[in-house]
Design an enzyme around this catalytic site. Structure first.
Site, PDB file in Angstrom:
ATOM      1  N   THR A 187      -5.447   3.714   0.212  1.00  0.00           N
ATOM      2  CA  THR A 187      -4.924   4.800  -0.603  1.00  0.00           C
ATOM      3  C   THR A 187      -6.059   5.694  -1.102  1.00  0.00           C
ATOM      4  OG1 THR A 187      -3.215   3.273  -1.221  1.00  0.00           O
ATOM      5  CG2 THR A 187      -3.746   4.905  -2.856  1.00  0.00           C
ATOM      6  N   ARG A 215      10.124   0.227   1.896  1.00  0.00           N
ATOM      7  CA  ARG A 215       9.140  -0.380   0.979  1.00  0.00           C
ATOM      8  C   ARG A 215       8.369   0.681   0.168  1.00  0.00           C
ATOM      9  NH1 ARG A 215       3.354  -0.068   0.130  1.00  0.00           N
ATOM     10  NH2 ARG A 215       2.689  -2.054  -0.751  1.00  0.00           N
ATOM     11  N   GLY A 217       5.126   1.008  -2.616  1.00  0.00           N
ATOM     12  CA  GLY A 217       4.011   0.304  -3.257  1.00  0.00           C
ATOM     13  C   GLY A 217       3.814   0.766  -4.687  1.00  0.00           C
ATOM     14  N   ASP A 218       2.626   0.521  -5.186  1.00  0.00           N
ATOM     15  CA  ASP A 218       2.325   0.837  -6.583  1.00  0.00           C
ATOM     16  C   ASP A 218       1.949   2.300  -6.817  1.00  0.00           C
ATOM     17  OD1 ASP A 218      -0.007   0.265  -4.986  1.00  0.00           O
ATOM     18  OD2 ASP A 218      -1.198   0.350  -6.811  1.00  0.00           O
ATOM     19  N   THR A 238      -5.920   1.028  -6.005  1.00  0.00           N
ATOM     20  CA  THR A 238      -5.781   0.878  -4.551  1.00  0.00           C
ATOM     21  C   THR A 238      -5.724  -0.610  -4.249  1.00  0.00           C
ATOM     22  OG1 THR A 238      -6.887   1.148  -2.413  1.00  0.00           O
ATOM     23  CG2 THR A 238      -8.310   1.141  -4.345  1.00  0.00           C
ATOM     24  N   GLY A 239      -5.032  -0.963  -3.177  1.00  0.00           N
ATOM     25  CA  GLY A 239      -4.974  -2.378  -2.824  1.00  0.00           C
ATOM     26  C   GLY A 239      -3.558  -2.813  -2.510  1.00  0.00           C
ATOM     27  N   GLY A 241      -0.215  -3.290  -3.078  1.00  0.00           N
ATOM     28  CA  GLY A 241       0.613  -2.652  -4.098  1.00  0.00           C
ATOM     29  C   GLY A 241       1.563  -3.582  -4.811  1.00  0.00           C
TER      30      GLY A 241
END
Ligand code: GLY
Length: 334
Positions: A187, A215, A217-218, A238-239, A241
């Site tokens: 991200t 889906r 993510g965060d 980032t990572g 999520g």
């Protein structure tokens, strides 16, 4: 809002120093896995994004404008998983997520699953400023983008041959678990504090290679991957999520910072980094990994990650620096 975060001067009467921190995603970023060409290209792209945001902050512009400009530069570069260079879903489509937030009024805008907007961060800003809503999704977000006259691009603009290769590699794996848990191309995000002490955060992503079933993510979820509050700071994550969603990571960090700050006074030196490390540690205990960038209204900057590397950069009136690998060290915080 307390006057402490609105004055152009700090308590000693000195002009407030602006700061900008960016990330281009984290993951298994190790020297031996990276070609010199990719290393150099990523650093050039990070420099370009820092320059775009720093130019705004240096002439007294807003943190909000700066994070949008830095984020757009990262979205335009195909090395990162956002805008151009977004990863493919399992079906071979592009579904991008983005969010932006400013800390003065805690205004926020976010989009999920957009397919044609060249710069999803600017679409998130349009949601914040030109709609009565905070979060728009999929076809509705695409329609709002067109109505706002934002630049549209065809699918071929976003999906690069390398992203197609990554999807094909993932689809060859046996089993139903198609998620790219390495999130190795990540991200993008930017956080900034301007000379008035206002903070802002922006995050943009294509999500995970091979994602299915709509889906999310965060990144576009306010409080998970993105948050900004002038009483505390601005955060972009980032990572993996799912873990940042479960820990409400960005809001958790800002809440702890707000409780640490007293009557508009800054938290103790090192406190911001300790809070970020603590939240990343909790995410690790849950089984997740990733990275976080943070600035506070008092000018502290933090850039931390639990993966081998994170594309990252920092700018202030004192200069600019970029880094990729874990052993490069982070720009010192004052
Ligand atoms: N952190 C980006 C995502 O999980 O989609």
């Amino acid at each position: 809002m307390s006057s402490a975060a609105n004055d152009v001067s700090d308590r000693s009467g000195q002009p407030r120093a602006w700061r900008l921190v960016i990330h281009g995603g984290c993951g298994v970023l190790e020297r031996e896995r990276m070609t010199p060409e990719d290393d150099a290209a990523a650093r050039t792209a990070l420099e370009r994004a820092l320059a775009a945001g720093a130019a705004i902050l240096d002439r007294g512009g807003s943190a909000l404008d700066a994070v949008e400009a830095a984020g757009r530069a990262l979205e335009d570069d195909p090395h990162f998983n956002a805008g151009r260079g977004s990863v493919f879903t399992y079906q071979g489509t592009i579904e991008m997520d983005a969010a932006i937030m400013e800390g003065e009024r805690r205004g926020a805008g976010a989009v999920n699953g957009v397919t044609a907007t060249r710069n999803p961060i600017s679409l998130a800003r349009a949601v914040m400023e030109k709609s009565p809503h905070v979060f728009l999704s999929r076809e509705g977000a695409d329609e709002f983008s067109r109505l706002q006259g934002l630049e549209q691009a065809p699918p071929d603009y976003f999906g690069t041959p390398e992203r197609r290769r990554q999807l094909e590699e993932l689809r060859r794996q046996p089993g139903e678990d198609y998620f790219d848990i390495d999130v190795k191309y990540g991200t993008v995000g930017a956080v900034a504090v301007d000379v008035r002490g206002h903070v802002a955060a922006a995050t943009s992503t294509g999500g995970l290679t091979g994602k299915r079933w709509g889906r999310i993510g965060d990144s576009p979820v306010i409080g998970a991957g993105t948050y900004a509050d002038d009483r505390a700071g601005a955060v972009s994550a980032t990572g993996a999520g799912e873990y940042f969603l479960r820990s409400a990571a960005a809001h958790e960090i800002c809440a702890r910072l707000r409780f640490s700050a007293s009557q508009g006074e800054p938290p103790a030196p090192g406190q911001a980094q300790a809070i970020v490390d603590s939240v990343l540690g909790e995410i690790e205990e849950m089984g997740g990994s990733g990275g976080i960038i943070l600035v506070t209204p008092w000018g502290e900057a933090v850039s931390r990650f639990t993966t081998p590397g994170m594309y990252r950069g920092e700018a202030s009136p004192k200069g600019r620096s970029v880094a990729i690998y874990g052993d490069e060290g982070d720009a010192p915080t004052p």
